[in-house]
Design a protein around this motif. Structure first.
Motif, PDB file in Angstrom:
ATOM      1  N   TRP A 104      29.202  40.768  36.402  1.00  0.00           N
ATOM      2  CA  TRP A 104      29.302  39.454  37.018  1.00  0.00           C
ATOM      3  C   TRP A 104      29.992  39.542  38.372  1.00  0.00           C
ATOM      4  N   GLY A 105      29.698  38.564  39.233  1.00  0.00           N
ATOM      5  CA  GLY A 105      30.289  38.544  40.558  1.00  0.00           C
ATOM      6  C   GLY A 105      29.292  38.053  41.580  1.00  0.00           C
ATOM      7  N   CYS A 106      29.520  38.393  42.837  1.00  0.00           N
ATOM      8  CA  CYS A 106      28.659  37.897  43.907  1.00  0.00           C
ATOM      9  C   CYS A 106      27.261  38.513  43.876  1.00  0.00           C
ATOM     10  N   PHE A 165      37.568  38.805  23.625  1.00  0.00           N
ATOM     11  CA  PHE A 165      38.339  39.999  23.979  1.00  0.00           C
ATOM     12  C   PHE A 165      39.828  39.691  24.047  1.00  0.00           C
ATOM     13  N   HIS A 166      40.625  40.757  23.926  1.00  0.00           N
ATOM     14  CA  HIS A 166      42.071  40.579  24.012  1.00  0.00           C
ATOM     15  C   HIS A 166      42.477  40.219  25.448  1.00  0.00           C
ATOM     16  N   HIS A 167      41.930  40.952  26.422  1.00  0.00           N
ATOM     17  CA  HIS A 167      42.300  40.718  27.816  1.00  0.00           C
ATOM     18  C   HIS A 167      41.125  41.061  28.731  1.00  0.00           C
ATOM     19  N   ILE A 168      41.301  40.745  30.015  1.00  0.00           N
ATOM     20  CA  ILE A 168      40.259  40.948  31.018  1.00  0.00           C
ATOM     21  C   ILE A 168      40.823  41.798  32.150  1.00  0.00           C
ATOM     22  N   PHE A 169      40.097  42.842  32.512  1.00  0.00           N
ATOM     23  CA  PHE A 169      40.486  43.743  33.602  1.00  0.00           C
ATOM     24  C   PHE A 169      39.479  43.538  34.725  1.00  0.00           C
ATOM     25  N   LEU A 170      39.937  42.935  35.809  1.00  0.00           N
ATOM     26  CA  LEU A 170      39.051  42.490  36.882  1.00  0.00           C
ATOM     27  C   LEU A 170      39.247  43.328  38.134  1.00  0.00           C
ATOM     28  N   GLU A 195      34.577  50.878  42.496  1.00  0.00           N
ATOM     29  CA  GLU A 195      35.153  52.212  42.686  1.00  0.00           C
ATOM     30  C   GLU A 195      36.582  52.311  42.150  1.00  0.00           C
ATOM     31  N   THR A 196      37.335  51.206  42.222  1.00  0.00           N
ATOM     32  CA  THR A 196      38.745  51.252  41.825  1.00  0.00           C
ATOM     33  C   THR A 196      38.960  50.945  40.348  1.00  0.00           C
ATOM     34  N   VAL A 197      38.137  50.076  39.793  1.00  0.00           N
ATOM     35  CA  VAL A 197      38.313  49.718  38.375  1.00  0.00           C
ATOM     36  C   VAL A 197      38.197  50.932  37.458  1.00  0.00           C
ATOM     37  N   PRO A 198      37.216  51.828  37.657  1.00  0.00           N
ATOM     38  CA  PRO A 198      37.166  53.021  36.792  1.00  0.00           C
ATOM     39  C   PRO A 198      38.415  53.886  36.874  1.00  0.00           C
ATOM     40  N   VAL A 249      35.773  44.133  31.000  1.00  0.00           N
ATOM     41  CA  VAL A 249      35.905  44.714  32.336  1.00  0.00           C
ATOM     42  C   VAL A 249      34.891  44.059  33.265  1.00  0.00           C
ATOM     43  N   ILE A 250      35.389  43.498  34.370  1.00  0.00           N
ATOM     44  CA  ILE A 250      34.509  42.909  35.390  1.00  0.00           C
ATOM     45  C   ILE A 250      34.823  43.612  36.708  1.00  0.00           C
ATOM     46  N   PRO A 251      34.099  44.696  37.026  1.00  0.00           N
ATOM     47  CA  PRO A 251      34.380  45.411  38.285  1.00  0.00           C
ATOM     48  C   PRO A 251      34.172  44.545  39.515  1.00  0.00           C
ATOM     49  N   GLY A 252      33.230  43.591  39.424  1.00  0.00           N
ATOM     50  CA  GLY A 252      33.003  42.671  40.530  1.00  0.00           C
ATOM     51  C   GLY A 252      32.171  43.267  41.635  1.00  0.00           C
ATOM     52  N   ASP A 253      32.675  43.184  42.859  1.00  0.00           N
ATOM     53  CA  ASP A 253      31.887  43.549  44.034  1.00  0.00           C
ATOM     54  C   ASP A 253      32.586  44.621  44.872  1.00  0.00           C
TER      55      ASP A 253
END
Length: 355
Positions: free
Chosen positions: A45-47, A68-73, A17-20, A8-12
């Motif tokens: 990771w991110g800016c 990992f199997h997949h990435i949720f960004l 707020e949306t990834v969770p 999981v990379i929530p980013g910036d």
């Protein structure tokens, strides 16, 4: 029990707020399924990471993600970090190192959304298959005579390989075969781009000969953009190069009424490497932290992940609930509602449990 380890990379910005919300939705349907489980592993990771460390992800970031199997960004972007740094420091390395050569973008006017194309009353539902690892988005080129007022020149070289063209076009034909009308349109510009586009066209025609049951057509990208506005209901699958697919898919988001809820999938179809799933919207720093971020793009992105692992009924269940909320106007201010992010999350989870 099917267990998936998801990076999981929530980013910036609003990504945090949306990834969770997307995770919570997937956990809920996994509980409903009973034989499905997601193990989450989060990375900061991110800016913001770049502003602290001078890079978008650690030097061994790709090696880490490969486990990992997949990435949720989530969303990536910060006004203090130029876009070419954020893109080439995180998203493009992931897409290319993991051979995520398919960028899949559904275009669908959901229940509760109104397309700005008022004259269209038919169902609008198609997919855009974008080549995702080469083409016009190449790192080959440079600046010649830098700083000379009259002679400074920028060179950008497009790179189209036979392998790259064949695999994305063949994937699009296979997807078109699964549709009721079996229609496939390829974007081209061979009347103006003299080398890469005739090469793309030739490969498209070669592969089309292997699929006589598919109604296959080459259309110049400018005409295709106009037709997407005038008659979007005519399409099932559109396949395009990296740049053309990028532009057409954003146009598709506008056609369906809100680019803010549009999802995308970066796929390695063979499953040799992880695939990555991300919403199309940006990090929206102007509303970050105000609890009004629209989570539906991230939730629809979760549907694409569920489809990719074969959980089609769960994906339909989630998208049906999303459309129920849209119809009932249980949405955030960007869609004309009065609800906060957590309100939408609560409504989603409650409805999913009660379906």
């Amino acid at each position: 029990m099917k267990v998936y380890d998801i990076a999981v990379i929530p980013g910036d910005g609003i990504g945090k707020e949306t990834v969770p919300v997307g995770q919570k939705v997937m956990e809920t349907v996994a509980d409903i399924h009973g034989g499905l489980k997601f193990n989450w592993h989060s990375f900061d990771w991110g800016c913001e990471y770049y502003l602290k460390k001078g890079r978008m992800m650690p030097d061994d970031g790709i090696k880490t993600l490969s486990q990992f199997h997949h990435i949720f960004l989530g969303a990536v972007g910060n006004p203090q970090v130029p876009d070419h740094i954020s893109l080439w420091g995180l998203l493009i390395p992931i897409r290319r190192q993991f051979q995520q050569y398919i960028n899949l973008r559904p275009v669908q006017v959901l229940r509760g959304l109104t397309s700005p194309l008022k004259q269209v009353d038919a169902t609008i539902k198609f997919i855009i298959v974008r080549e995702n690892t080469e083409g016009e988005y190449s790192s080959v080129g440079g600046i010649v005579n830098r700083g000379l007022e009259s002679g400074e020149t920028a060179l950008q070289v497009s790179s189209f390989s036979r392998t790259g063209c064949e695999r994305v076009i063949r994937y699009a034909f296979e997807r078109a075969k699964q549709t009721e009308r079996k229609r496939l349109v390829a974007a081209t510009k061979s009347n103006g781009i003299i080398h890469t586009m005739p090469f793309w066209d030739r490969i498209f025609k070669e592969i089309a000969a292997e699929y006589p049951d598919v109604d296959a057509e080459l259309t110049h990208v400018d005409a295709l953009a106009a037709k997407m506005i005038l008659k979007p209901q005519a399409y099932d699958v559109i396949v395009a190069s990296n740049l053309f697919g990028d532009i057409l898919s954003d146009l598709g988001g506008a056609v369906m009424g809100s680019i803010g809820i549009a999802p995308s999938a970066n796929l390695n179809p063979e499953g040799r490497y992880p695939s990555m799933f991300e919403p199309v919207h940006g990090s929206a720093p102007d509303i970050s932290g105000k609890s009004i971020a629209n989570p539906l793009g991230q939730v629809w992105t979760a549907c694409l992940l569920l489809e990719h692992i074969g959980e089609y009924s769960l994906a339909r269940r989630v998208l049906d609930v999303v459309q129920d909320l849209l119809e009932e106007r249980i949405v955030t201010p960007d869609l004309g509602g009065r609800y906060k992010t957590k309100d939408v999350e609560h409504a989603l989870i409650t409805r999913l449990k009660n379906v």
